[in-house]
Design a protein around this motif. Structure first.
Motif, PDB file in Angstrom:
ATOM      1  N   GLN A 153       0.799  -1.217   0.000  1.00  0.00           N
ATOM      2  CA  GLN A 153       0.000   0.000   0.000  1.00  0.00           C
ATOM      3  C   GLN A 153       0.834   1.271   0.000  1.00  0.00           C
ATOM      4  O   GLN A 153       0.287   2.368   0.082  1.00  0.00           O
ATOM      5  CB  GLN A 153      -1.005  -0.009   1.156  1.00  0.00           C
ATOM      6  CG  GLN A 153      -0.417   0.132   2.539  1.00  0.00           C
ATOM      7  CD  GLN A 153      -1.450  -0.206   3.601  1.00  0.00           C
ATOM      8  OE1 GLN A 153      -1.880  -1.350   3.731  1.00  0.00           O
ATOM      9  NE2 GLN A 153      -1.880   0.780   4.369  1.00  0.00           N
ATOM     10  N   SER A 158      -9.493  -2.226  -6.443  1.00  0.00           N
ATOM     11  CA  SER A 158     -10.433  -1.363  -5.724  1.00  0.00           C
ATOM     12  C   SER A 158     -11.358  -0.582  -6.652  1.00  0.00           C
ATOM     13  O   SER A 158     -12.248   0.127  -6.176  1.00  0.00           O
ATOM     14  CB  SER A 158      -9.658  -0.402  -4.816  1.00  0.00           C
ATOM     15  OG  SER A 158      -8.714   0.334  -5.579  1.00  0.00           O
ATOM     16  N   GLY A 214     -11.294   3.485  -5.807  1.00  0.00           N
ATOM     17  CA  GLY A 214      -9.895   3.411  -5.396  1.00  0.00           C
ATOM     18  C   GLY A 214      -8.975   4.346  -6.159  1.00  0.00           C
ATOM     19  O   GLY A 214      -7.781   4.429  -5.857  1.00  0.00           O
ATOM     20  N   HIS A 232      -2.518   2.505  -3.936  1.00  0.00           N
ATOM     21  CA  HIS A 232      -2.611   2.432  -2.470  1.00  0.00           C
ATOM     22  C   HIS A 232      -3.769   1.546  -2.019  1.00  0.00           C
ATOM     23  O   HIS A 232      -3.594   0.632  -1.210  1.00  0.00           O
ATOM     24  CB  HIS A 232      -2.775   3.845  -1.908  1.00  0.00           C
ATOM     25  CG  HIS A 232      -3.103   3.882  -0.440  1.00  0.00           C
ATOM     26  ND1 HIS A 232      -2.215   3.448   0.527  1.00  0.00           N
ATOM     27  CD2 HIS A 232      -4.224   4.276   0.225  1.00  0.00           C
ATOM     28  CE1 HIS A 232      -2.782   3.592   1.728  1.00  0.00           C
ATOM     29  NE2 HIS A 232      -3.994   4.083   1.569  1.00  0.00           N
ATOM     30  N   PHE A 233      -4.958   1.797  -2.554  1.00  0.00           N
ATOM     31  CA  PHE A 233      -6.128   1.062  -2.045  1.00  0.00           C
ATOM     32  C   PHE A 233      -6.170  -0.383  -2.533  1.00  0.00           C
ATOM     33  O   PHE A 233      -6.709  -1.249  -1.839  1.00  0.00           O
ATOM     34  CB  PHE A 233      -7.416   1.812  -2.385  1.00  0.00           C
ATOM     35  CG  PHE A 233      -7.618   3.034  -1.552  1.00  0.00           C
ATOM     36  CD1 PHE A 233      -7.718   2.939  -0.173  1.00  0.00           C
ATOM     37  CD2 PHE A 233      -7.673   4.298  -2.125  1.00  0.00           C
ATOM     38  CE1 PHE A 233      -7.896   4.070   0.621  1.00  0.00           C
ATOM     39  CE2 PHE A 233      -7.849   5.429  -1.346  1.00  0.00           C
ATOM     40  CZ  PHE A 233      -7.954   5.318   0.027  1.00  0.00           C
ATOM     41  N   VAL A 283      -4.161  -1.904   0.108  1.00  0.00           N
ATOM     42  CA  VAL A 283      -4.901  -1.983   1.376  1.00  0.00           C
ATOM     43  C   VAL A 283      -5.900  -3.143   1.336  1.00  0.00           C
ATOM     44  O   VAL A 283      -5.940  -3.992   2.229  1.00  0.00           O
ATOM     45  CB  VAL A 283      -5.650  -0.655   1.660  1.00  0.00           C
ATOM     46  CG1 VAL A 283      -6.633  -0.829   2.809  1.00  0.00           C
ATOM     47  CG2 VAL A 283      -4.656   0.465   1.959  1.00  0.00           C
ATOM     48  N   ASP A 291      -9.534   7.408   8.136  1.00  0.00           N
ATOM     49  CA  ASP A 291      -9.321   6.951   6.761  1.00  0.00           C
ATOM     50  C   ASP A 291     -10.682   6.627   6.152  1.00  0.00           C
ATOM     51  O   ASP A 291     -11.035   5.470   5.947  1.00  0.00           O
ATOM     52  CB  ASP A 291      -8.397   5.738   6.757  1.00  0.00           C
ATOM     53  CG  ASP A 291      -7.022   6.085   7.324  1.00  0.00           C
ATOM     54  OD1 ASP A 291      -6.365   6.980   6.751  1.00  0.00           O
ATOM     55  OD2 ASP A 291      -6.634   5.512   8.344  1.00  0.00           O
ATOM     56  N   GLN A 322     -10.839   4.531   3.041  1.00  0.00           N
ATOM     57  CA  GLN A 322     -10.502   3.145   3.366  1.00  0.00           C
ATOM     58  C   GLN A 322     -11.717   2.428   3.960  1.00  0.00           C
ATOM     59  O   GLN A 322     -12.023   1.288   3.588  1.00  0.00           O
ATOM     60  CB  GLN A 322      -9.340   3.127   4.351  1.00  0.00           C
ATOM     61  CG  GLN A 322      -9.004   1.764   4.919  1.00  0.00           C
ATOM     62  CD  GLN A 322      -7.746   1.812   5.767  1.00  0.00           C
ATOM     63  OE1 GLN A 322      -6.642   1.895   5.270  1.00  0.00           O
ATOM     64  NE2 GLN A 322      -7.908   1.783   7.081  1.00  0.00           N
TER      65      GLN A 322
END
Lengths: 297, 297
Positions: free
Chosen positions: B72, B121, B125, B136-137, B140, B168, B171
């Motif tokens: 991530q 995502s 995302g 990043h997502f 995650v 977040d 997220q």
């Protein structure tokens, strides 16, 4: 459903009572009920029957899903005409002694439309079948992961086995990869290809073939069988892939899409420490796309 | 671990005996042990303590993971310098009465290197934090899905709750979306932001700020609080987002990345039937990137 639950509970009750009957006995690993799961798109044939039989042999409870998953069909593919015969399928599943049948409507699997978050199949998902069918394996893994969470998770972690036919070798490799990469707590069990008497690998899509096409299609399994013979008798270096490609291309009414020998874990060329080497091929016969594969060492 | 297992078994045994003591009693839903899970990247602060406390209140067993997930972090981000303090963290977790701590090495989470099959995502995302931090997502969700399969699945389906801080917000939205789209059999529980006395939202990255930077960073929470006041008193239409952006940009040493009001489910502009509207912002103070958010209606 009631029967299956009763069976799970009975198995667990047995475990508990066996465990409690003698408090001084050595502790043993309790035997818990296991679930064998066979995901299908319906239009069941003897290939599916073999998967279900294997699941039946190895587990207390057997679940089968039937879902024609739109995510794994590309635009212009056969999603609409894919054979659907739920009544025949259900009759067969009853005959096979399946405990749980899951036949979700589209709205049950994908409420609110297609999912936003999906499984991405990575590089292995862009090769061979993935190159011919962009997005296909992302769609396959997305629905298989969801079915695992719905059907197999209910049995509890490490109590599930999922059965896939080896005909879709790349699908098997990707599902195994997903289960490892995601740490999904179940075991993937590949099952050998089931063939008709003439050698054609069983597939729901074989129903698209007219008698002439079906005859032409046999060049696929026969050529793979020759490669296997070459590999087993002369070793990997003795395999003439180009000749095999020509043999298929020369057959009237058949277009070769690809024929390659790969390591069936990576789908790259086999390397020295590859456990297996598999010849895999895709052809078109009329409007129908067919795939098949055989181990050659 | 032993204690936690004993606690699950005790809870189940209670259930069974309660169930069996009176065979004529009305059948009731058996009470089974539940697991509360708090995934973290360590460097624990009072925000984490609040998540753990909530998990403790709502469940029989509490599990916390500590794993700084390389997937991530983008190239040039702070993966290497991200604060790591396992000894302090473990002491805190003991103090908090956590039953299970999962601190995997990199090779345990990703044996054989980074995973080939990942979670994607989708559009959500790629917005806001995803636009600033490409991939990043996906990283995650890939690790959160795996942690769910390792830690929460062990409790059994529908016995797990997973706790995430509302700081977040994107997220939280994506994990909720993944749990729905993948049918992961657990409940996501968002927990309100915990703030220091000066209003700064707690974050492990606050440790990067020197005293001057920390003072400058306060413009973020103060501006969001003003927007909230405007929204609550004058309604959505009375919120002056441009003025708020200017207020942040004018602060010496602070760069505004974005400030928007969105529906926190879709991260699009709120629409008539949006349940909530959230002001969310990201700023840079020196080398540190900070995010924060507040509901404004």
């Amino acid at each position: 459903m009631g029967d299956a639950e009763a069976r799970i509970h009975a198995a667990e009750a047995e475990t508990l009572s066996a465990h409690r009957s003698d408090p001084d006995a050595e502790p043993t690993t309790p035997r818990v009920a296991t679930l064998g799961f066979v995901p299908t798109m319906g239009a069941l044939h003897d290939g599916h029957a073999t998967l279900i039989e294997r699941a039946r042999e190895q587990n207390d409870v057997v679940a089968v899903s039937i879902f024609v998953n739109p995510l794994q069909f590309g635009p212009g593919e056969d999603y609409d005409k894919y054979p659907r015969q739920p009544d025949e399928d259900l009759a067969l599943l009853r005959e096979y002694g399946v405990d749980i049948v899951f036949i979700p409507e589209l709205e049950v699997m994908y409420p609110g439309g297609e999912p936003l978050v999906r499984v991405s199949s990575g590089r292995l998902g862009t090769m061979f079948e993935g190159a011919a069918r962009p997005g296909h394996f992302d769609g396959v893994l997305t629905v298989v992961n969801k079915l695992f969470n719905v059907v197999v998770a209910a049995a509890g972690p490490h109590r599930g086995r999922a059965y896939f036919g080896q005909k879709d070798a790349q699908q098997v490799a990707l599902v195994q990869r997903m289960v490892a990469d995601f740490a999904i707590p179940l075991v993937v069990c590949p099952v050998a290809i089931v063939r008709d008497d003439d050698g054609l690998a069983m597939s729901s899509r074989n129903s698209y073939l007219d008698p002439e096409e079906r005859k032409a299609a046999l060049v696929l399994s026969r050529t793979l069988a020759l490669l296997r013979e070459e590999g087993l008798s002369r070793g990997y270096a003795g395999i003439d892939v180009d000749a095999a490609r020509e043999r298929i291309s020369d057959r009237d009414g058949v277009d070769l899409e690809y024929l390659e020998i790969v390591d069936p874990k990576t789908f790259e060329a086999p390397v020295e420490n590859s456990e297996r080497a598999t010849a895999l091929a895709a052809i078109r016969v009329g409007g129908t796309r067919l795939i098949d594969n055989m181990d050659v060492i």
